[in-house]
Design a protein around this motif. Structure first.
Motif, short mmCIF file in Angstrom:
data_model
loop_
_atom_site.label_atom_id
_atom_site.label_comp_id
_atom_site.label_asym_id
_atom_site.label_seq_id
_atom_site.Cartn_x
_atom_site.Cartn_y
_atom_site.Cartn_z
N ILE A 288 21.96 19.94 -55.26
CA ILE A 288 21.14 21.14 -55.07
C ILE A 288 19.95 21.08 -56.03
N VAL A 289 18.80 21.53 -55.53
CA VAL A 289 17.57 21.53 -56.32
C VAL A 289 16.91 22.89 -56.15
N GLN A 290 16.35 23.41 -57.24
CA GLN A 290 15.53 24.61 -57.11
C GLN A 290 14.20 24.42 -57.82
N ILE A 291 13.15 24.92 -57.17
CA ILE A 291 11.80 24.91 -57.73
C ILE A 291 11.46 26.37 -57.96
N VAL A 292 11.26 26.75 -59.22
CA VAL A 292 11.25 28.17 -59.53
C VAL A 292 10.09 28.59 -60.44
N HIS A 293 9.90 29.90 -60.51
CA HIS A 293 8.94 30.49 -61.45
C HIS A 293 9.48 30.33 -62.87
N PRO A 294 8.60 29.95 -63.82
CA PRO A 294 9.06 29.69 -65.19
C PRO A 294 9.85 30.85 -65.81
N ASP A 295 9.49 32.07 -65.46
CA ASP A 295 10.19 33.21 -66.05
C ASP A 295 11.64 33.33 -65.59
N LYS A 296 11.94 32.66 -64.46
CA LYS A 296 13.25 32.87 -63.86
C LYS A 296 14.23 31.73 -64.09
N SER A 297 13.78 30.64 -64.71
CA SER A 297 14.58 29.41 -64.61
C SER A 297 15.94 29.50 -65.29
N GLU A 303 22.85 30.99 -62.37
CA GLU A 303 23.24 31.20 -60.97
C GLU A 303 23.74 29.90 -60.34
N MET A 304 23.07 28.79 -60.67
CA MET A 304 23.48 27.50 -60.11
C MET A 304 24.82 27.06 -60.68
N VAL A 305 25.03 27.32 -61.97
CA VAL A 305 26.32 26.98 -62.58
C VAL A 305 27.43 27.78 -61.90
N ALA A 306 27.17 29.06 -61.68
CA ALA A 306 28.17 29.90 -61.01
C ALA A 306 28.42 29.40 -59.58
N SER A 354 26.55 17.89 -62.93
CA SER A 354 25.70 18.09 -64.07
C SER A 354 24.58 19.00 -63.59
N VAL A 355 24.46 20.16 -64.20
CA VAL A 355 23.47 21.14 -63.74
C VAL A 355 22.45 21.35 -64.86
N SER A 356 21.17 21.11 -64.54
CA SER A 356 20.18 21.11 -65.61
C SER A 356 18.94 21.91 -65.28
N ASN A 357 18.35 22.43 -66.34
CA ASN A 357 17.01 23.01 -66.24
C ASN A 357 16.05 22.04 -66.94
N PHE A 358 15.04 21.61 -66.22
CA PHE A 358 14.08 20.67 -66.79
C PHE A 358 12.82 21.38 -67.26
N ASN A 384 18.21 21.13 -61.14
CA ASN A 384 19.08 20.52 -60.14
C ASN A 384 20.50 20.42 -60.64
N GLY A 385 21.38 20.18 -59.67
CA GLY A 385 22.78 20.03 -60.02
C GLY A 385 23.53 19.33 -58.91
N SER A 386 24.64 18.71 -59.27
CA SER A 386 25.48 18.09 -58.25
C SER A 386 26.37 19.17 -57.67
N SER A 387 26.52 19.09 -56.38
CA SER A 387 27.34 20.12 -55.75
C SER A 387 28.01 19.55 -54.50
N LEU A 388 28.76 18.56 -54.71
CA LEU A 388 29.28 17.86 -55.89
C LEU A 388 29.22 16.35 -55.70
N ALA A 389 29.52 15.59 -56.77
CA ALA A 389 29.70 14.14 -56.64
C ALA A 389 31.10 13.89 -56.08
N LEU A 390 31.20 13.04 -55.07
CA LEU A 390 32.45 12.95 -54.33
C LEU A 390 33.58 12.11 -54.93
N PRO A 391 33.31 10.91 -55.46
CA PRO A 391 34.42 10.01 -55.77
C PRO A 391 35.43 10.59 -56.75
N ARG A 392 34.94 11.22 -57.79
CA ARG A 392 35.88 11.72 -58.80
C ARG A 392 36.62 12.96 -58.30
N ILE A 393 35.97 13.72 -57.43
CA ILE A 393 36.67 14.84 -56.79
C ILE A 393 37.80 14.28 -55.94
#
Length: 423
Positions: A288-297, A303-306, A354-358, A384-393
Motif C-alpha cells: 500500500i502507498v499513500q501520497i499525502v499532504h504534509p500536515d496529514k502524514s 491509519e496505515m499501521v491500524a 514495514s510501514v513508513s513515513n518518508f 508505504n507499507g506491506s500489506s502483506l509480504a506473503l512467504p513469512r505469513i
RNA sequence: GGUGAGAUGCCUGAGUGGCCGAAAGGAACGGUUUGCUAAACCGUCGUACGGGUUAAACUGUACCGAGGGUUCGAAUCCCUCUCUCACCGCCA
C-alpha cells in the motif's frame, strides 16, 4: 533527499538527527553547504554574463536593421569575449550541481522526533502486540518440512530451474498464495486503496526517486542489456507514478495498492536466516502507498499501521508492532513500524510488514509536488507499507496451525482457498 | 527488427532565425450577471535556480522530448540519443 535550505537553517538539528540514525559521515553536511554556496556564486556569475550577451545581441540586431554594420561588428567582438568567459563558468557550474546532488543523495532521511535511539534491532520498541502464541503441538515441525509433507512448495525444484531462493509453489501451496493475494487486495480496496498493476522492471530515474539508487544498487537485479532494474518492492513503481508531477491539493491523498513479485539479491545473507521461506530472492507482496499532504502524514501513518494490524489480526496470527530505532531504520524513512508474526516451530519473530513515513525525502528526489492554497508547488509526503509480504505469513500459517489432522486455514482465507484445511 | 512521420504550456494547436515563455481555442480556477442550472462577460492560468523584499512588488537566467553544435542571436538550422505514431515483419 534532504532540502538544502532546511539543512542550512537547522544544521545542529540535522547533525544530531543523523547521529541518531547511526550515520557516520557527518562531514558531508558541511560539504553540501559549501557546494551549494559555490553553486550560487557560479549561477550569479553566469546569469550576469549571459544577461550582457543577451542585451548586446538585441542591440546588434537593431544596428543591423539600421544598416550600421561597423557598429554591429564591434559589438559582435564584445560578445565573443564575453562568451569565452561563459564556457568555463558553465562547465564548472554543471559539475558543481552534479556533485551537490551526489553528495546530498548520500545523506539519509532524518528520523522523526519519536524515533528511539539505538543501533540494533534489539533496541526497537514494541508498541503493541496481539494474538496468542499457540502451544506447540507435540509433532510440530518447521514449515519447510510441512511444505514437503503436504507437497506445497518445492525448494529443490527452484534450485534446479533458477537457484536458491526461488521456490516453486505447487498444488495447494500455490492455491494458498493466490488466495492470500486475492484476500489482501480485496481488504485494501475495501478501505479505499485503488488497485494497480505496475511494471516489474523500472528505470534508473525511478530507482533514484524512491531512494533505492544509487546507494542500494547491489540489492537490485539489473538487466544490463536494457538498463532496467527488477523491482525489490512495488513501492518503486507505485510511488514513481507521481514523479515529476504537480498534483492538486484537493486530490490528496492518493491511496494505491498493488500486488507484485519482489526481487532481491540479498547478497551476503546466509545460514539459517535463509532457510525455507525466511529470506528469498523472489517473493510475493501486496503493497500500500499513500501520497499525502504534509500536515496529514503522521495521522495517516497511524491509519496505515491500524490498517495492516487489522489484516494481520484477521489472519489470527500472533503479532507485535515495533517502532524501529534510529540505527535499524531504512535509509529514506523518517519513521518506521515493523510488523512481526511469531513462528512457533522456529520459535522466532518474522518481519512481515514495514510501514513508513518518508516525509519529503522521496518526494524531493522524485519531484512529487502539489499546489498549496496559495498556488505554490510544495513537496508531498509519501508513505508505504506491506500489506502483506506473503512467504513469512505462509510459513506462520503452516507452522502455527498444524495439528495431527492437518493444517487449519484461517477463516478469512477459506472462501478464497476453497477449503478449511490442508490434509 | 525494417521503413516512414512526428515530439511546443493541463489539452488541442499556431509558430522555419531577433518583435516568442511562446498566438488562438478548450479545460480549470476566481469574479460579475442569474430565482437555480446553463449561457454570456471580465480576470487568472508554467517550472526551476538566482538577485531583491519583513513578506510582496520587482528583476536576471534557463527550459518548446534529452544532450551537443552552428550563429552576435535558436522553439525555429545541423548532429546524436530517447520516446510516440503509422505501415511491414515477428509474436502472447
Amino acid at each position: 533527499m534532504l532540502q538544502v535550505p532546511f539543512i542550512r537553517q537547522n544544521k545542529a538539528l540535522v547533525l544530531e538527527r543523523l547521529t541518531l540514525k547511526n550515520f557516520k559521515e557527518l562531514d558531508l553536511v558541511e560539504e553540501v553547504l559549501a557546494l551549494d554556496d559555490k553553486r550560487k556564486k557560479l549561477t550569479l556569475e553566469y546569469d550576469e554574463t549571459q544577461a550582457k550577451v543577451n542585451s548586446a545581441s538585441k542591440e546588434i540586431g537593431k544596428l543591423m536593421a539600421q544598416g550600421q554594420k561597423d557598429e554591429a561588428e564591434s559589438r559582435k567582438s564584445e560578445v565573443a569575449s564575453l562568451k569565452e568567459k561563459l564556457h568555463p563558468i558553465n562547465e564548472e557550474l554543471a559539475v558543481t550541481e552534479k556533485v551537490l546532488i551526489q553528495t546530498l543523495s548520500k545523506l539519509p532521511n532524518l528520523p522523526a522526533a519519536i524515533v528511539p535511539p539505538g543501533k540494533t534491532p534489539e533496541e526497537n520498541i514494541e508498541v503493541r502486540k496481539g494474538g496468542d502464541i499457540p502451544a506447540l503441538y507435540s509433532g510440530a515441525v518447521p514449515h519447510w518440512d510441512l511444505a514437503k509433507k503436504y507437497d506445497l512448495i518445492d525448494f529443490e525444484l527452484g534450485n534446479k530451474i533458477t537457484g536458491s531462493g526461488f521456490p516453486v509453489y505447487k498444488n495447494r501451496g500455490a492455491r494458498l498464495q493466490r488466495a492470500m493475494i486475492q484476500y489482501f487486495l480485496d481488504y485494501n480496496t475495501s478501505k479505499g486503496y485503488i488497485e494497480y498493476q505496475v511494471p516489474h522492471l523500472v528505470n534508473e530515474a525511478s530507482g533514484f526517486g524512491t531512494g533505492q539508487l544509487p546507494d542500494k544498487e547491489g540489492q537490485m537485479y539489473f538487466v544490463t542489456e536494457d538498463e532496467l532494474y527488477l523491482i525489490p518492492t512495488s513501492e518503486v513503481p507505485l510511488t514513481n507514478i507521481f514523479r515529476d508531477e504537480i498534483l492538486k491539493d484537493t486530490d490528496l491523498p492518493y491511496k494505491l495498492t498493488s500486488y507484485t513479485p519482489c526481487f532481491r539479491r540479498e547478497a551476503g545473507s546466509y545460514g539459517k536466516d535463509v532457510r525455507g521461506l525466511n529470506r528469498l530472492h523472489q517473493f510475493d507482496k501486496v503493497e500500500i502507498v499513500q501520497i499525502v499532504h504534509p500536515d496529514k502524514s503522521y495521522e495517516i501513518l497511524d491509519e496505515m499501521v491500524a490498517h495492516v494490524e487489522g489484516l494481520v489480526q484477521s489472519l489470527e496470527l500472533p503479532y507485535r508492532i515495533l517502532r524501529l530505532c534510529g540505527g535499524d531504520m531504512g535509509f529514506a524513512s523518517a519513521l518506521t513500524y515493523d510488523f512481526e508474526v511469531y513462528s512457533t516451530a522456529q520459535q522466532k519473530w518474522l518481519e512481515v510488514s514495514s510501514v513508513s513515513n518518508f516525509e519529503t525525502y522521496q518526494a524531493n528526489r522524485a519531484k512529487a509536488r502539489f499546489k498549496d492554497g496559495a498556488g505554490k508547488p510544495q513537496l508531498v509526503h509519501t508513505l508505504n507499507g506491506s500489506s502483506l509480504a506473503l512467504p513469512r505469513i505462509l510459513a506462520c500459517i503452516l507452522e502455527n496451525n498444524q495439528t495431527a489432522e492437518g493444517i487449519q486455514i484461517p477463516a478469512v482465507l477459506q472462501p478464497y482457498f476453497g477449503s478449511d484445511k490442508i490434509v
